[in-house]
Design a protein around this motif. Structure first.
Motif, PDB file in Angstrom:
ATOM      1  N   SER A 107      26.379 -64.693 -13.497  1.00 31.53           N
ATOM      2  CA  SER A 107      26.291 -64.287 -14.886  1.00 31.53           C
ATOM      3  C   SER A 107      24.975 -63.715 -15.323  1.00 31.53           C
ATOM      4  O   SER A 107      24.509 -63.336 -16.339  1.00 31.53           O
ATOM      5  CB  SER A 107      26.809 -65.485 -15.690  1.00 31.53           C
ATOM      6  N   SER A 108      23.930 -64.101 -14.651  1.00 35.86           N
ATOM      7  CA  SER A 108      22.713 -63.670 -14.568  1.00 35.86           C
ATOM      8  C   SER A 108      22.601 -62.256 -14.327  1.00 35.86           C
ATOM      9  O   SER A 108      21.899 -61.830 -13.140  1.00 35.86           O
ATOM     10  CB  SER A 108      21.571 -64.435 -13.727  1.00 35.86           C
ATOM     11  N   THR A 109      22.713 -61.426 -15.301  1.00 35.85           N
ATOM     12  CA  THR A 109      22.405 -59.780 -15.055  1.00 35.85           C
ATOM     13  C   THR A 109      21.717 -59.204 -16.271  1.00 35.85           C
ATOM     14  O   THR A 109      21.502 -59.836 -17.180  1.00 35.85           O
ATOM     15  CB  THR A 109      24.131 -59.035 -14.971  1.00 35.85           C
ATOM     16  N   MET A 110      21.115 -58.069 -15.836  1.00 34.43           N
ATOM     17  CA  MET A 110      20.079 -57.134 -16.576  1.00 34.43           C
ATOM     18  C   MET A 110      20.968 -55.686 -16.690  1.00 34.43           C
ATOM     19  O   MET A 110      21.418 -55.339 -15.788  1.00 34.43           O
ATOM     20  CB  MET A 110      18.941 -57.213 -16.143  1.00 34.43           C
ATOM     21  N   THR A 111      21.146 -55.157 -17.978  1.00 38.74           N
ATOM     22  CA  THR A 111      21.859 -53.964 -18.215  1.00 38.74           C
ATOM     23  C   THR A 111      20.692 -52.949 -18.370  1.00 38.74           C
ATOM     24  O   THR A 111      20.076 -53.134 -19.328  1.00 38.74           O
ATOM     25  CB  THR A 111      22.838 -54.007 -19.036  1.00 38.74           C
ATOM     26  N   ILE A 112      20.784 -51.943 -17.629  1.00 38.57           N
ATOM     27  CA  ILE A 112      19.798 -50.755 -17.853  1.00 38.57           C
ATOM     28  C   ILE A 112      20.805 -49.554 -18.319  1.00 38.57           C
ATOM     29  O   ILE A 112      21.705 -49.153 -17.743  1.00 38.57           O
ATOM     30  CB  ILE A 112      19.065 -50.276 -16.626  1.00 38.57           C
ATOM     31  N   ALA A 113      20.512 -49.258 -19.644  1.00 34.02           N
ATOM     32  CA  ALA A 113      21.678 -48.407 -20.108  1.00 34.02           C
ATOM     33  C   ALA A 113      21.188 -46.901 -19.680  1.00 34.02           C
ATOM     34  O   ALA A 113      20.200 -46.348 -19.158  1.00 34.02           O
ATOM     35  CB  ALA A 113      21.092 -48.070 -21.608  1.00 34.02           C
ATOM     36  N   ALA A 114      22.477 -46.200 -19.560  1.00 33.79           N
ATOM     37  CA  ALA A 114      22.387 -45.007 -19.022  1.00 33.79           C
ATOM     38  C   ALA A 114      21.866 -43.890 -20.254  1.00 33.79           C
ATOM     39  O   ALA A 114      22.076 -44.168 -21.392  1.00 33.79           O
ATOM     40  CB  ALA A 114      23.683 -44.305 -18.832  1.00 33.79           C
ATOM     41  N   GLU A 115      21.212 -42.733 -19.683  1.00 30.69           N
ATOM     42  CA  GLU A 115      20.462 -41.962 -20.710  1.00 30.69           C
ATOM     43  C   GLU A 115      20.853 -40.529 -20.267  1.00 30.69           C
ATOM     44  O   GLU A 115      20.396 -39.914 -19.201  1.00 30.69           O
ATOM     45  CB  GLU A 115      19.027 -41.965 -20.516  1.00 30.69           C
ATOM     46  N   ASP A 116      21.961 -40.024 -21.010  1.00 34.24           N
ATOM     47  CA  ASP A 116      22.497 -38.656 -20.608  1.00 34.24           C
ATOM     48  C   ASP A 116      21.364 -37.571 -21.140  1.00 34.24           C
ATOM     49  O   ASP A 116      21.202 -37.260 -22.342  1.00 34.24           O
ATOM     50  CB  ASP A 116      23.800 -38.316 -21.367  1.00 34.24           C
ATOM     51  N   LEU A 117      20.714 -37.064 -20.038  1.00 32.82           N
ATOM     52  CA  LEU A 117      19.725 -35.963 -20.274  1.00 32.82           C
ATOM     53  C   LEU A 117      20.177 -34.725 -19.955  1.00 32.82           C
ATOM     54  O   LEU A 117      19.256 -33.712 -19.901  1.00 32.82           O
ATOM     55  CB  LEU A 117      18.447 -36.278 -19.596  1.00 32.82           C
ATOM     56  N   THR A 118      21.511 -34.450 -19.824  1.00 34.33           N
ATOM     57  CA  THR A 118      21.968 -33.234 -19.645  1.00 34.33           C
ATOM     58  C   THR A 118      21.805 -32.457 -21.113  1.00 34.33           C
ATOM     59  O   THR A 118      22.239 -33.212 -22.023  1.00 34.33           O
ATOM     60  CB  THR A 118      23.266 -33.100 -19.020  1.00 34.33           C
ATOM     61  N   ASP A 119      21.884 -30.960 -20.918  1.00 33.01           N
ATOM     62  CA  ASP A 119      22.014 -30.411 -22.449  1.00 33.01           C
ATOM     63  C   ASP A 119      23.290 -30.652 -22.981  1.00 33.01           C
ATOM     64  O   ASP A 119      24.396 -30.820 -22.708  1.00 33.01           O
ATOM     65  CB  ASP A 119      21.960 -28.872 -22.186  1.00 33.01           C
ATOM     66  N   GLY A 120      23.223 -31.215 -24.338  1.00 39.57           N
ATOM     67  CA  GLY A 120      24.425 -31.331 -25.067  1.00 39.57           C
ATOM     68  C   GLY A 120      24.724 -32.822 -24.945  1.00 39.57           C
ATOM     69  O   GLY A 120      25.738 -33.177 -25.528  1.00 39.57           O
ATOM     70  N   GLY A 121      24.055 -33.481 -24.324  1.00 41.86           N
ATOM     71  CA  GLY A 121      24.568 -34.851 -23.929  1.00 41.86           C
ATOM     72  C   GLY A 121      24.292 -35.848 -25.101  1.00 41.86           C
ATOM     73  O   GLY A 121      24.660 -37.189 -24.916  1.00 41.86           O
ATOM     74  N   GLY A 122      23.495 -35.271 -26.165  1.00 47.36           N
ATOM     75  CA  GLY A 122      23.239 -36.468 -27.265  1.00 47.36           C
ATOM     76  C   GLY A 122      21.781 -36.712 -27.264  1.00 47.36           C
ATOM     77  O   GLY A 122      21.086 -37.231 -28.256  1.00 47.36           O
ATOM     78  N   ILE A 123      21.088 -36.454 -26.402  1.00 44.38           N
ATOM     79  CA  ILE A 123      19.417 -36.541 -26.399  1.00 44.38           C
ATOM     80  C   ILE A 123      18.836 -35.288 -25.946  1.00 44.38           C
ATOM     81  O   ILE A 123      17.831 -34.962 -27.180  1.00 44.38           O
ATOM     82  CB  ILE A 123      19.042 -37.645 -25.088  1.00 44.38           C
ATOM     83  N   PHE A 124      19.029 -34.724 -25.136  1.00 43.49           N
ATOM     84  CA  PHE A 124      18.391 -33.259 -24.752  1.00 43.49           C
ATOM     85  C   PHE A 124      19.437 -32.296 -25.492  1.00 43.49           C
ATOM     86  O   PHE A 124      20.396 -32.255 -24.940  1.00 43.49           O
ATOM     87  CB  PHE A 124      18.141 -33.290 -23.195  1.00 43.49           C
ATOM     88  N   ASP A 125      18.601 -31.327 -26.239  1.00 47.61           N
ATOM     89  CA  ASP A 125      19.712 -30.365 -26.755  1.00 47.61           C
ATOM     90  C   ASP A 125      18.618 -29.156 -26.981  1.00 47.61           C
ATOM     91  O   ASP A 125      17.814 -28.978 -27.689  1.00 47.61           O
ATOM     92  CB  ASP A 125      19.888 -30.668 -28.525  1.00 47.61           C
ATOM     93  N   ALA A 126      19.100 -28.221 -26.098  1.00 50.74           N
ATOM     94  CA  ALA A 126      18.212 -26.897 -26.275  1.00 50.74           C
ATOM     95  C   ALA A 126      18.269 -25.987 -27.350  1.00 50.74           C
ATOM     96  O   ALA A 126      17.838 -25.150 -27.819  1.00 50.74           O
ATOM     97  CB  ALA A 126      18.571 -26.004 -24.789  1.00 50.74           C
TER      98      ALA A 126
END
Length: 282
Positions: A154-173
């Motif tokens: 049960s001892s876990t750490m979660t690293i969240a995904a970061e969608d950095l493709t265009d239009g993924g919600g973070i990177f937007d050209a």
């Protein structure tokens, strides 16, 4: 004093003493050979059981250490790609700002936008190729990373995904269609200051994503340091419980050897004692 050729108590006593010394000497030899004072449950059941539990804990921690190493590779790869994307976006912003100059003719600002799109294509390829051990935190649809960081499942750490493709919600050209694109045909009109503001906001979002990945990587490094320390302390504890003090065992062995020599002499004396009876009949 009683003389008897049947009981020979002194001889029996000497033999028992020699047997005890040989048994104790064998145990000391075994401790020196193995380096353990508790090598099995028969030596000390409570200590042996405690040491076994501690060994099991360290084996589980070793599995967690492997998980952290793999997770670190995934995050390091993602972080390097994300930093590259951020750098490319800085260049893209420069091209976009230049393209808003109303004194430029259409060919000039379209040329700048071609560069803008090519830089964006490179950023998208970085996100798509940021894979380690078939895990990618930056691609579209990529899942979060769960890393085992302790001896308990049960001892876990979660690293969240970061969608950095265009239009993924973070990177937007900010273009009419998502990157990658082969040419500037998707740019219908000259960009404006509003497009620059929107792109700057996207750059801030990407920078925040890079920061989160950096924090995640640092957290994994801290957990690894803690885990290694726990393993070292537990190993030392096991040693304190079961390891033999070879200096003391060596000294004990020498003392036993002297006692065995004395025991042999005592046995020889005891064996000679019955012969005294013959003197009574001379």
């Amino acid at each position: 004093m009683t003389f008897s050729v049947h009981s020979m108590a002194s001889v029996n006593s000497a033999l028992q003493h020699m047997s005890m010394l040989q048994s104790e000497s064998a145990k000391v030899h075994d401790r020196i050979a193995t380096g353990l004072k508790v090598g099995s449950a028969s030596d000390n059941g409570t200590v042996w059981a405690t040491a076994q539990v501690m060994r099991s804990d360290n084996e589980s921690r070793q599995s967690a250490l492997t998980s952290i190493d793999l997770g670190t590779g995934v995050v390091e790869t993602a972080l390097a790609a994300a930093e590259g994307i951020s750098d490319l976006m800085v260049e893209m912003q420069s091209k976009l700002v230049a393209a808003t100059d109303t004194t430029l003719d259409e060919q000039s600002w379209r040329s700048l936008m071609t560069d803008f799109i090519e830089l964006g294509n490179q950023a998208t390829r970085l996100a798509e190729n940021a894979s380690f051990n078939d895990l990618n935190l930056l691609e579209s649809g990529g899942g979060d990373l769960s890393v085992l960081i302790g001896k308990d499942p049960s001892s876990t750490m979660t690293i969240a995904a970061e969608d950095l493709t265009d239009g993924g919600g973070i990177f937007d050209a900010g273009l009419a269609a998502n990157l990658p694109q082969s040419d500037n045909a998707i740019v219908a009109t000259q960009p404006t200051s509003a497009d620059v503001v929107a792109f700057e906001a996207s750059l801030v979002d990407v920078t925040s994503a890079v920061s989160r990945l950096g924090v995640g990587l640092r957290s994994l490094e801290i957990q690894k340091t803690l885990l290694v320390k726990q393993m070292d302390v537990t190993s030392a504890g096991i040693g304190n419980l079961v390891d033999a003090d070879l200096g003391r065992e060596s000294a004990k062995l020498q003392a036993l050897q002297v006692r065995e020599q004395l025991g042999i002499q005592a046995l020889e004396i005891a064996n000679r004692s019955p012969r005294v009876i013959l003197n009574f009949f001379q």
